[in-house]
Design an enzyme around this catalytic site. Structure first.
Site, PDB file in Angstrom:
ATOM      1  N   ASP A 394       0.854  -1.194   0.000  1.00 52.53           N
ATOM      2  CA  ASP A 394       0.000   0.000   0.000  1.00 52.53           C
ATOM      3  C   ASP A 394       0.892   1.247   0.000  1.00 52.53           C
ATOM      4  OD1 ASP A 394      -2.318   1.541   0.188  1.00 52.53           O
ATOM      5  OD2 ASP A 394      -2.348   1.472   2.382  1.00 52.53           O
ATOM      6  N   GLU A 397       2.902   4.887  -4.000  1.00 56.27           N
ATOM      7  CA  GLU A 397       2.976   5.860  -5.126  1.00 56.27           C
ATOM      8  C   GLU A 397       4.349   6.558  -5.198  1.00 56.27           C
ATOM      9  OE1 GLU A 397       0.442   5.702  -2.866  1.00 56.27           O
ATOM     10  OE2 GLU A 397      -0.714   4.451  -4.257  1.00 56.27           O
ATOM     11  N   ASP A 488      -8.831   3.815  -2.953  1.00 52.26           N
ATOM     12  CA  ASP A 488      -9.889   4.248  -2.040  1.00 52.26           C
ATOM     13  C   ASP A 488     -11.121   4.780  -2.763  1.00 52.26           C
ATOM     14  OD1 ASP A 488      -8.094   3.486  -0.154  1.00 52.26           O
ATOM     15  OD2 ASP A 488      -7.381   5.522   0.261  1.00 52.26           O
TER      16      ASP A 488
HETATM   17  O1  MIG Z   1      -3.814   6.364   4.389  1.00 51.86           O
HETATM   18  O2  MIG Z   1      -3.931   1.236   5.680  1.00 51.86           O
HETATM   19  O3  MIG Z   1      -5.827   2.373   0.110  1.00 51.86           O
HETATM   20  O4  MIG Z   1      -6.974   0.261   1.504  1.00 51.86           O
HETATM   21  O5  MIG Z   1      -7.102   0.510   4.293  1.00 51.86           O
HETATM   22  C1  MIG Z   1      -4.611   5.227   4.211  1.00 51.86           C
HETATM   23  C2  MIG Z   1      -5.066   2.017   5.671  1.00 51.86           C
HETATM   24  C3  MIG Z   1      -3.740   3.999   4.092  1.00 51.86           C
HETATM   25  C4  MIG Z   1      -4.861   3.218   2.116  1.00 51.86           C
HETATM   26  C5  MIG Z   1      -5.392   2.020   1.392  1.00 51.86           C
HETATM   27  C6  MIG Z   1      -6.506   1.399   2.181  1.00 51.86           C
HETATM   28  C7  MIG Z   1      -6.025   1.045   3.558  1.00 51.86           C
HETATM   29  C8  MIG Z   1      -5.509   2.307   4.259  1.00 51.86           C
HETATM   30  N1  MIG Z   1      -4.422   2.882   3.463  1.00 51.86           N
END
Ligand code: MIG
Length: 796
Positions: A394, A397, A488
């Site tokens: 996650d 980017e 998201d």
């Molecule tokens: O700033 O880990 O897209 O699926 O639940 C949010 C928390 C960070 C973004 C992800 C989302 C995840 C969330 N993350």
């Protein structure tokens, strides 16, 4: 750009002039690489040479033979399946296939450096002629309908929460598209990781403008003529996806806010108590100790091993989230190692970049370097000993909320230099430096490097398993390492609808293994949205329920009845469909073709197929038109030319429709409209609470009889690298005889007792040979055959 000199070798043609060079190569049949280096050429007239380049995306670099011939101003290059005619005067070109069809023509190519200091940016521009009747598909993870004409996109991986049906850019950048005109397709892949923007015939309806901040434009021109040909060639260039473990195709549950072990156990229990199929639960950041990667908070997750073991006993795998940001905490070993080995991203002027993600100061590993990838992968060794089954990448980017030590003290004559400290989106500033590279160049491939790191790491940690990685960000080639979800989204009907063209665009751009958060990440969902989203989502290659912290819980039982019952039925259908899904995923490893396909992939000349972007094909044979609007119980669906058997819910055969037009499909809340193509043969199994292996004990083929019938089934242990069996069916109707043959290759021992073949469209038979028994069911002819059957014949 004027070109004056021509150098022609056996596998490349180089032209150069005072302002730059063009090099043409032939990496694969049907593909030409045209590399424009407007400002970075170091050619002399004795040594034509372009700067060395390391592509992040391209894996198939083969240099095949081509020939070049000069005729006045024009240089004609021809190669296997493709030809290019290039003007020495302007540097513009036309691209043709081997039949002489004009596929594409450039209008101009130009580049120049923008003298920002210290961040050097370039403006390399490519303009392409955009015939009015041409459609443009692909571009990776982008909003909008299937045809992106009239839109404008930025390629800059961006964390946006929540995103909307018109948000651009999103998390992933894939600078590739398919042009489709009068049924003929071609493709263009711009192999530039630099930030770029494309105007798809918006500002000027006759022109596509692409502008990159990099010094050159490295274009791969890909011939069709079918859209599938272009996709196959693009995926051969950028890498085919691996076969995921079977369990990752089962139902998945996730939530940001599962606070502790008890919470996780409760969710698994919740599924099992209600007889709901489930194969995987994700551990969101909540499990981490102070948001430190590769750690567990031992107060809330005292026994990760025990948790993984107990989950496994209930048929459930655990997949923890890992972000790239490393908490800058003295004594924390991952941080100490990163600093000591100098593996972190810095500013151009040398300081280590300190960012903020979550309430802590962090540093960012520099995934553009292989030694950093190897180091990150090695962290997985002990982490995966806890019994986790995959990794969820996650925030790659990379996302960065703020820069902590933005050196705005850096000024020249009291002014901040142009470009310094500039940040676009919640990420690192333009003047961050990754080894010797600029952030502007490697930002978009950050997740690709991290994906590779985790892929190699997981392979090493568990060589007998197939890695499973879920990623949010990516670039061309990310399909080599990871499945992708679209970040998201929100619990809103428009996002259910827009998930379809978005996943179709990703599939055309090489990413076959995709899904979106069901029933939307942020916001509040209701039972109807959950059920409708699951009905569409049972055809997503990745089917995951996920929700954000602070939102009401969204597991399938949070909405009461009748929604729980409908959710259960939908999950059971998903598990029935696994033989077909698994076989399509395996096909993708060979061809790169996606599981979810736009109708245009199989009906490229039908304009209505292109416009039907809230429908899709699941493999070649099933057409799905889910209900994506609240309160609706029927919808318009376009069926491409041919005959289609109405097959709602994959189990209630109805009438046969003539394609090439629209039908009104009934879709009350318990029904997802589906059709089975004439000639299609789709394998199903029995529903189960979780997967075991892909050597199906129970198997039923649903076949829609036609003159030509083909079917394909791939089986193996569902995990690891053992034996397989690939089964092909072929046959069809010939007068009053229906024949079907089965051929299998591979050494996987058969686990089946027998098989059922249900042939729709055959009236009662006069005689049947090769089957143990036959009977009429629901207007179809059902045969029972032995496990190792090889031939059946039905006389009508
Ligand atoms: O700033 O880990 O897209 O699926 O639940 C949010 C928390 C960070 C973004 C992800 C989302 C995840 C969330 N993350």
């Amino acid at each position: 750009m004027r070109l004056e000199q021509l150098f022609s070798g056996p596998t490349s043609v180089t032209l150069w002039g005072p302002r730059g060079a063009v090099q043409i190569q032939h990496p694969a049949p049907g593909v030409l690489r045209v590399r424009h280096a407007p400002s970075a050429s170091d050619s002399t007239f004795t040594h034509p040479r372009l700067p060395a380049k390391q592509s992040f995306a391209v894996v198939g670099h083969g240099g095949h033979a081509l020939t070049a011939r000069r005729n006045g101003d024009t240089v004609h290059v021809s190669a296997d399946g493709v030809a290019l005619a290039l003007s020495m005067e302007s540097g513009t070109w036309t691209f043709h296939d081997s039949e002489g069809r004009l596929l594409a023509s450039s209008r101009s190519v130009a580049g120049e450096p923008t003298p920002d200091y210290p961040v050097v940016r370039y403006r390399s521009r490519l303009a392409l002629h955009a015939p009015e009747d041409e459609a443009y598909l692909g571009f990776g993870e982008k909003v909008g309908p299937l045809d992106k004409r009239g839109l404008r996109f930025t390629f800059w991986n961006t964390d946006v929460m929540p995103h909307h049906p018109d948000t651009d850019p999103l998390y992933t950048s894939i600078p590739f598209f398919i042009g489709l005109r009068q049924g003929v397709a071609w493709g263009l892949f711009l192999d530039e990781s630099w930030r770029s923007e494309v105007d798809v015939a918006l500002t000027d309806p006759q022109t596509i403008h692409w502008e990159s901040h990099g010094p050159e434009l490295d274009c791969y021109l890909i011939a069709g003529p079918a859209p599938a040909d272009v996709v196959k060639r693009y995926v051969a260039l950028t890498g085919r996806p691996p076969l995921p473990p079977l369990w990752s195709l089962g139902a998945q549950q996730s939530r940001w806010g599962y606070e502790n072990e008890a919470d996780i156990r409760g969710v698994i229990q919740g599924y099992r108590e209600r007889d709901l199929p489930l194969d995987c639960v994700y551990l969101d950041i909540d499990y981490q100790d102070g948001y430190k990667v590769f750690t567990f908070d031992r107060a809330r997750f005292p026994d990760p091993k025990g948790l993984a073991r107990d989950a496994a006993q209930m048929g459930v795998k655990l997949v923890p989230l890992v972000g790239p940001a490393v908490r800058a905490e003295p004594g924390y070993s991952v941080y100490e190692q990163a600093r000591e080995k100098d593996y972190v991203v810095r500013f151009d002027r040398g300081e280590v970049l300190m960012g903020e993600v979550w309430p802590t100061t962090v540093v960012f590993p520099d995934f553009s370097r292989e030694e950093v990838q190897r180091w990150w992968g090695s962290q997985l060794q002990s982490f995966s000993e806890t019994g986790i089954a995959g990794i969820w990448n996650d925030m790659n980017e990379p996302a960065c909320f703020t820069v902590r030590n933005d050196p705005d003290s850096f000024t020249v004559q009291g002014r901040r230099p142009n470009g310094s400290g500039r940040v676009e989106g919640p990420t690192l500033p333009y003047d961050a430096r990754h080894g010797t590279r600029r952030h502007l160049e490697v930002h978009n491939v950050y997740a690709l490097g991290m994906g590779k790191a985790v892929w190699e790491g997981l392979k090493q940690a568990a060589p007998d398993k197939r890695p499973f990685i879920l990623t949010r960000a990516g670039f061309a080639g990310i399909q080599r390492y990871a499945a992708m979800w679209t970040g998201d989204n929100s619990s809103h009907w428009t996002q259910l609808e827009s998930s379809i063209p978005m996943l179709l665009g990703l599939g055309l751009s090489g990413v076959a293994f995709t899904g979106v958060d069901i029933p939307g990440f942020v916001g509040r969902a209701n039972g109807e949205l959950l059920v409708r989203w699951m009905q569409a989502g049972m055809f997503y290659p990745l089917m995951r329920n996920h929700s954000a912290k602070g939102t009401p819980r969204k597991e399938p039982w949070r909405f009461g009845e009748p929604y729980l019952t409908l959710a259960r039925e939908t999950l059971r259908r998903r598990y029935r469909l696994l033989p077909a899904l698994y076989s399509l995923m395996q096909e993708a490893t060979e061809t790169g073709l996606p599981v979810m396909r736009p109708l245009s992939m199989h009906a490229p000349a039908e304009g209505d197929a292109l416009r039907a972007y809230d429908q899709f094909l699941f493999g070649p044979d099933l057409l799905v038109a889910p209900i994506v609007r609240p309160g609706h119980s029927r919808r318009l669906a376009y069926l491409p030319a041919g005959k289609w058997l109405s097959f709602p819910n994959l189990d209630r055969p109805g009438q046969v429709h003539d394609g090439g037009g629209y039908v009104i499909a009934e879709g009350p809340l318990d029904t997802v409209p589906v059709w089975l193509r004439a000639g299609g043969a789709v394998p199903f199994t029995q529903p189960a609470l979780h997967t075991t292996d892909a050597n199906w004990k129970a198997l039923t083929w649903h076949i829609h009889a036609a003159a030509q019938v083909t079917g394909r089934l791939y089986e193996d242990e569902g995990e690891g690298h053992g034996d397989f069996r690939l089964t092909r069916l072929s046959g069809g109707l010939d007068g009053d005889t229906f024949r079907l043959e089965r051929r299998a290759e591979g050494t996987l021992p058969l686990a089946r007792e027998g098989e059922v073949i249900r042939i729709h469209g055959l009236a009662a038979a006069k005689s049947v040979t090769g089957a143990r028994s036959h009977r009429a069911v629901d207007g179809a002819l059902e045969l029972e055959v032995g496990a190792g059957w090889d031939r059946i014949e039905v006389r009508l």
